[in-house]
Design an enzyme around this catalytic site. Structure first.
Site, PDB file in Angstrom:
ATOM      1  N   GLN A  12       0.875  -1.169   0.000  1.00 47.59           N
ATOM      2  CA  GLN A  12       0.000   0.000   0.000  1.00 47.59           C
ATOM      3  C   GLN A  12       0.913   1.219   0.000  1.00 47.59           C
ATOM      4  OE1 GLN A  12      -3.681  -0.571   0.081  1.00 47.59           O
ATOM      5  NE2 GLN A  12      -2.725  -2.474  -0.627  1.00 47.59           N
TER       6      GLN A  12
ATOM      7  N   ALA B 213     -11.633   2.851   4.109  1.00 42.96           N
ATOM      8  CA  ALA B 213     -10.687   1.954   3.432  1.00 42.96           C
ATOM      9  C   ALA B 213      -9.794   2.710   2.447  1.00 42.96           C
ATOM     10  CB  ALA B 213     -11.463   0.849   2.723  1.00 42.96           C
ATOM     11  N   HIS B 214      -8.893   1.996   1.833  1.00 46.76           N
ATOM     12  CA  HIS B 214      -7.908   2.638   0.949  1.00 46.76           C
ATOM     13  C   HIS B 214      -8.568   3.271  -0.272  1.00 46.76           C
ATOM     14  CE1 HIS B 214      -6.938  -1.670  -0.796  1.00 46.76           C
ATOM     15  NE2 HIS B 214      -8.213  -1.429  -0.779  1.00 46.76           N
ATOM     16  N   ASN B 215      -8.016   4.431  -0.622  1.00 50.68           N
ATOM     17  CA  ASN B 215      -8.430   5.151  -1.827  1.00 50.68           C
ATOM     18  C   ASN B 215      -9.850   5.697  -1.784  1.00 50.68           C
ATOM     19  OD1 ASN B 215      -6.387   2.756  -2.948  1.00 50.68           O
ATOM     20  ND2 ASN B 215      -5.939   4.866  -3.552  1.00 50.68           N
TER      21      ASN B 215
END
Lengths: 345, 345, 345
Positions: free
Chosen positions: B198, B239-241
């Site tokens: 990540q 969460a990511h993005n």
């Protein structure tokens, strides 16, 4: 290292009636399946009576109704489950924490730490805080200014208590617990949010246990209150100005929104939610995964779970949820038309 | 210790029109029910006008429509709720943190800590990190390498910011917040999981508040972005993005899956969920406990709650959810047969 | 600082077939949209083939079926997604932690810390604990007495592992993780709760990753078990005596109640819940937001989501959920009456 007790010694402490050899020595507690001859097991539900047959346990705790279901040495108790809990605590005492302050801990000016209390490595005690007798403040805990913590508290590593909160005796708080962070109070003004200061405290009674990573926010104006003997599991969110009545038990991941009052002896299942500004009476049971959107005044059991199914079945059925009103109207129409036809026939 | 202000001084700061005695002194804010004569209260909803009658408050903040509902000294404001927030902040200033680095804090090589910033006991500032003017890094916080935090941030104890994340001015982050942990990226290969590094960051704008134990993951490739004036309650998972637009407010325990974009001025209720790779437009309101499984382009209010009921009622009704498709088909059949019958009759 | 590799070097490490110029140098990985000429991108789904046209990437990883869809230098892999993960790890190595114990860390008596391990500032290692080779224990972590952690573990700041837990090799645990807190075990006796000691451990296999603020409780009597290659996202709650099979992946905010067993290769969506004492077989997929209230023995996909809608539509439809049983009975009545009419006609 290991302690052991005769059945007779156990019964002398906790009551119950011994049947069979009272001199058998017990050093640990285990399930019927796993127990060894130096271990005691327990039967809390007659439904599992068959498991008594195969157990290697040296003794068993059971109810009167099951007293004759085994020839093993046994303690007959009115509440075998609570009896098991007490015997387990006897056989598995918590390691004693050494009284005193670890050199790496930081104690704020004017803090009063009882001489019998234990402040572990890297813990920080804020200015003017009070830590009661025999309390244990774990590694990395941060206790805010002017917090009061009663006697025999056990805070596991990395608990945070914000300034001014007040906690009774016998608190158990697991790692990651945050007590007294700001409640979620914001007011929209001309396109931006204005923060509403959270000036209440969190006030916690005696004999409360709080699970890992659970958060209890301080009140906006008045206090957030957790009464005596409340038991909170992990990752619960208690919003500002919530009031939880004595002896209520709440399972993991529950969210309780602001200013809601929950009565005594309630039991709330995991991942349930309760909206804000509601009143939940005493002895209310809420199923896991249920959202409570209205006050509940009547004791009893409440549920709001969408049943799961194989995905293809779910898909076939769930599509109709968007048309329930239309379906209901079609039924109404059918009833009316049938009525007309019957009159004709 | 305690501050107090005349109504006239308050109005000079925050505007509004004074009716009645402008010289009354106010030292705290409270609800209509709890307020004392040296305290100011507020009425934000005409619905509660009746409570004005019994209040002992020394003054009241209220809207024009309610201006004549009491004879008490009062401030008439276009937005009494925001006015209350500002008065409360005035009367309850945060304790000033002492500038400087506590001796037990650890500052990495090359870190730039502004001389007016405060680094509390046991905090750790990573190599090359930047801490802006008047920012307060609480006890036990861990700021990763090369993190940039702007001015006037207030990080309560035990906040973690992973390496490389960038944060604007005026951040408030409560205890247990984790910013920049790895997103959940894994690829199955020959029966085992391969971790997807990540390598994005978390980038946070100005005036953001983040509640206790909320987590915001770093991006997989690009960044996770939280725009200005976003307000996040406790135990939220971002969460990511994910990209959250300015002025959006999200209540506790919400989960937002990867790569979803949320617009500006959205309001998301507690324990709601939003699946990944969706687009949520501006001014969307999502009810508590609702799972959003599709993009929402149109502003408005959306809900997906299963209504709770007494458990026995729920059980009797919920069983039919597994047969909705069959029920719908039976209705269809009835309609067709009735049509035939009508033609005969 | 920056590393770069020729395509030929990458293929020598990870396999795959190169088409086009094998000498192109790659220093980073990016999406097709964002990639620059010194970066490699990837196509994991033929559906997005059109994006190949506009990419500025210097090279692409793709599947055999897409091998002819671009003239760019490319690596053809049987699993482009996993290949991408491996290339990203190659190009983005984790910063090496310096072996050794930071002076502000606290190491308990009898702890065995491998000489190649790194113990960061303010971390606390309990008495008798074991930290394996090349493991990194982050800032503020608290490792309990007699814990065993294997090799190459990476614990980010502020992870807590309670006493006695056992962890294999290659653990990644993100900030705020709590391993081994007490399970939620209480017995009601004469109007008060009696705590049930939690004397089991948490036992974790190899290659496990645990997301930020996830909690895994220790067992009541036996252990809580997480098998090899299990991947847990953020804010998951794993209750006592849960057993999670190898290679199972669980998304954020899931709650798993006590004594439930989950098989291998399961995938569980975000915010799902699983009640206690259930058996979930291998290769079971559970949708986000689904409550599993019964054991699932058959592999496959399962869902229990209430579909969301505009609030006014939801309201109009949801009201009928309280009357589904009555609706079903009315359909039954209609069918019977229609049958009678048909007989008459």
């Amino acid at each position: 290292m290991s302690v052991s007790y005769r059945l007779s010694e156990i019964a002398a402490k906790f009551g119950g009636r011994i049947l069979g050899n009272a001199e058998v020595r017990i050093s640990q507690i285990a399930t019927l399946e796993a127990a060894q001859p130096d271990q005691i097991s327990f039967l809390t539900n007659s439904k599992y009576r068959a498991q008594l047959a195969g157990t290697r346990a040296g003794a068993v705790i059971l109810a009167k109704a099951d007293a004759d279901a085994t020839g093993l040495p046994r303690i007959v108790s009115e509440n075998p489950y609570a009896y098991f809990a007490r015997v387990s605590a006897l056989l598995n005492p918590l390691p004693e924490a050494r009284p005193g302050v670890h050199p790496s801990a930081v104690i704020g000016a004017g803090a009063k730490v009882d001489a019998t209390a234990s402040i572990a490595a890297t813990a920080v005690i804020g200015e003017g805080a009070t830590i009661g007798a025999h309390s244990v403040i774990g590694e990395g805990c941060c206790i805010g200014a002017n917090v009061v913590i009663g006697c025999r508290a056990r805070l596991y590593p990395r608990v945070v208590v914000y300034h001014g909160c007040v906690i009774g005796d016998n608190l158990i708080a697991h790692s990651g617990v945050v007590i007294g962070a700001d409640g979620f109070g914001i007011a929209m003004d001309q396109g931006s949010w204005v923060k509403i200061p959270q000036i209440g405290r969190v006030v916690i009674g005696n004999d409360v246990e709080i699970g890992a990573n659970t958060t209890i926010d301080r009140g906006a104006l008045a206090d957030t209150v957790i009464e005596d003997d409340v038991k909170l599991d992990n990752q619960i969110q208690v919003a500002h100005n919530v009031h939880i009545g004595a002896h209520t038990a709440i399972a993991g991941c529950v969210g309780i929104a602001g200013s809601t009052t929950i009565g005594s002896y309630c039991r709330i299942g995991g991942s349930a939610g309760i909206l804000g500004h509601l009143q939940i009476g005493d002895n209310v049971e809420i199923a896991a995964f249920t959202l409570v959107g209205k006050s509940i005044r009547e004791a009893g059991s409440y549920t709001g779970i969408f049943p799961f199914a194989k995905t293809e079945d779910w898909r076939r059925n769930a599509v109709h949820l968007r048309h329930l009103d239309a379906l209901a109207k079609r039924i109404k129409t059918l009833e009316q038309e049938l009525e007309s036809l019957k009159r004709i026939a």
